[in-house]
Design a protein around this motif. Structure first.
Motif, PDB file in Angstrom:
ATOM      1  N   PRO A 207      43.561  37.233  45.051  1.00 41.02           N
ATOM      2  CA  PRO A 207      43.978  36.931  43.890  1.00 41.02           C
ATOM      3  C   PRO A 207      42.738  36.313  42.609  1.00 41.02           C
ATOM      4  O   PRO A 207      41.790  36.503  43.185  1.00 41.02           O
ATOM      5  CB  PRO A 207      43.390  34.853  44.488  1.00 41.02           C
ATOM      6  CG  PRO A 207      43.279  34.973  45.583  1.00 41.02           C
ATOM      7  CD  PRO A 207      42.932  35.898  46.372  1.00 41.02           C
ATOM      8  N   GLU A 218      47.748  32.828  37.765  1.00 47.64           N
ATOM      9  CA  GLU A 218      47.369  33.554  39.250  1.00 47.64           C
ATOM     10  C   GLU A 218      48.108  34.615  39.365  1.00 47.64           C
ATOM     11  O   GLU A 218      48.955  34.383  39.166  1.00 47.64           O
ATOM     12  CB  GLU A 218      47.006  32.407  40.076  1.00 47.64           C
ATOM     13  CG  GLU A 218      45.505  32.596  41.348  1.00 47.64           C
ATOM     14  CD  GLU A 218      46.122  31.699  42.375  1.00 47.64           C
ATOM     15  OE1 GLU A 218      46.658  31.207  42.037  1.00 47.64           O
ATOM     16  OE2 GLU A 218      45.025  31.945  42.697  1.00 47.64           O
ATOM     17  N   LEU A 220      47.916  38.563  41.269  1.00 52.69           N
ATOM     18  CA  LEU A 220      46.873  39.255  42.975  1.00 52.69           C
ATOM     19  C   LEU A 220      46.092  41.041  42.545  1.00 52.69           C
ATOM     20  O   LEU A 220      46.710  41.385  41.726  1.00 52.69           O
ATOM     21  CB  LEU A 220      47.957  39.848  44.202  1.00 52.69           C
ATOM     22  CG  LEU A 220      48.586  38.830  44.322  1.00 52.69           C
ATOM     23  CD1 LEU A 220      49.720  38.773  45.756  1.00 52.69           C
ATOM     24  CD2 LEU A 220      47.163  37.534  45.482  1.00 52.69           C
TER      25      LEU A 220
END
Lengths: 272, 215
Positions: A207, A218, A220
């Motif tokens: 993350p 947020e 990946l």
């Protein structure tokens, strides 16, 4: 785009003057072992081996439980270990070890050589990094993250009416594969030559945050990189001193250097 | 007769002289430079020469040997965020050279950062925009033996960041219950909760506009 970092370091001539005056006062001369005989200790010769086979069952999935162990998914696991080796009167020996076969944390190694002459080793080790298995994201793509079709931008999540239908579950984590090879050669009892090579490869996701002024999201970020390390040294051992010349190189290479993502907020910047 | 081991009455120097007679020439040439020698640790306190597999030479069992003396580290590695020593994927000797080195804390490399870069080379840089404590010493922010905070940082954000950065010119306000969401006027910075929500590139940035380490 590829990003590479190099760092070279050279350590030259570490000289230790461990003369008798520098040794602790408590130490005394080494005992005279010329008349000693090993009567009680047995030295294994020939071939030895052992193996283990086991099974386990997990009633639930957990990234935390599987972090570094590979036991992150529920279900049945079969695990095997094995170790063995051969040692000869002539001084040759070869040993191997297999660990956690059947799991993502599996490892294998081989070591061998001839006593007083040379030694070598090969190794492999997988380190499973399991960060989360309860995460959700609206983004899709690898190093170029896009918003889903029909996404409704807003100043906060309260106004993002498509949020509930756009979230999809994602597992977060990566595997680190570690390879190693090393060798050491002894020339008499004075000279030693060593070479050590290690390589780490990582692949997966972790993350990270992306900000757009006063708001942040947020997501990946993909991991796809490798690190090579090479260590070579030559050493001369005197009676009360030694000199060593070493060379070390570490080379980092990533295939995921660039990273772009859409802005889910209604800010002026649509992408970063 | 020489008796070996942690509880032996034989002076440590006499015990170790037996082992060093051969091994000082190769693996333990730095022994007299290390704190284990200074603190009179005998070779047999850690090594068992009568077993085919010496516990301290096996990655999964080595930490328990070290924990015999280093009890604080035993508890630190039980914390929720720690290097995988407890899981047997990393040994103390992956970072430390117990037979002595010229490095601080008997690290395997010359500096703390060089030791960390063995596995975390992506943090090494050089970066276009550096974060000074990153290039200086990883342990300024991280507790390598374990932490209760994600990322093994010594304090949670924003407290960690505020240990260096003042509030001047930026809303890096201290945590307080009145500023949390759900209250009458939650502070924006507190609602975000962590400096790293925006300053995500705390290890350095290569983005042309990454001077504030936000991208």
């Amino acid at each position: 785009m590829e990003q590479r970092s190099h760092k070279l370091s050279i350590a030259v001539a570490t000289v230790l003057l461990a003369a008798s005056s520098a040794t602790p006062a408590e130490e005394t001369a080494a005992p005279d072992t010329s008349a000693w005989a090993c009567k009680k200790c047995t030295f294994a010769q020939g071939y030895t081996s052992e193996a283990e086979l086991g099974a386990g069952w997990l009633d639930d999935s957990s990234a935390k439980f599987g972090d570094y162990t590979g036991l992150d998914e529920d279900g049945v696991y079969v695990v095997a270990n094995a170790a063995g080796g051969v040692a000869l009167d002539s001084g040759y020996h070869l040993d191997y070890e297999l660990l956690d076969l059947g799991l993502d944390s599996r490892a294998a190694s081989v070591e061998g050589g001839k006593q007083g002459a040379y030694e070598f080793g090969l190794s492999y080790d997988r380190v499973p990094r399991r960060i989360s298995d309860t995460g959700e994201t609206i983004f899709s793509g690898g190093d170029d993250l896009s918003l889903p079709g029909g996404w409704v931008r807003a100043g906060s999540t309260a106004g993002m009416t498509a949020l509930g239908t756009s979230l999809r579950p994602v597992d977060v984590g990566y595997d680190r594969d570690r390879y190693g090879a090393n060798g050491r050669f002894f020339l008499g009892d004075k000279w030693t030559f060593g070479l050590d090579y290690k390589r780490d490869e990582r692949s997966g996701t972790r993350p990270r945050y992306g900000s757009f002024g006063s708001v942040s999201t947020e997501m990946l970020r993909p991991i796809d990189d490798s690190t090579d390390r090479i260590n070579a040294d030559v050493r001369y051992q005197g009676k009360h001193w030694f000199a060593q010349l070493g060379y070390f190189a570490s080379i980092y290479d990533t295939k995921a250097a660039g990273f772009q993502f859409d802005n889910p907020f209604n800010a002026a910047v649509a992408r970063r | 007769m020489i008796k070996f081991g942690r509880d032996s009455d034989t002076p440590v120097g006499v015990q170790n002289s037996m082992c060093l007679g051969c091994h000082e020439k190769t693996a333990v040439a730095n022994w007299h430079m290390g704190p284990h020698d200074v603190n009179s640790v005998s070779c047999a306190a850690c090594h068992d020469s009568h077993k085919a597999k010496d516990a301290v030479l096996t990655r999964a069992t080595q930490p328990d040997v070290c924990y015999t003396c280093h009890v604080a580290e035993r508890s630190q590695f039980q914390k929720v965020y720690a290097h995988p020593v407890r899981q047997g994927k990393l040994a103390c000797s992956d970072c430390h050279a117990p037979h002595g080195t010229v490095a601080h804390k008997q690290l395997v490399r010359a500096t703390v950062n060089d030791t960390c870069y063995e596995c975390h080379a992506e943090k090494r840089g050089p970066m276009l925009w550096e974060h000074q404590p990153v290039t200086e010493d990883c342990s300024t922010c991280h507790a390598p033996h374990g932490s209760s905070n994600p990322g093994m940082v010594k304090q949670r954000g924003p407290l960690l960041c505020q240990s260096c950065h003042s509030q001047q010119g930026h809303p890096s306000l201290g945590y307080g219950p009145s500023g949390l969401p759900g209250n009458a006027a939650p502070a924006t910075a507190l609602a975000l909760g962590n400096c790293m929500n925006c300053h995500s590139q705390v290890h350095g940035s290569n983005h042309p506009s990454g001077s504030s380490l936000t991208r």
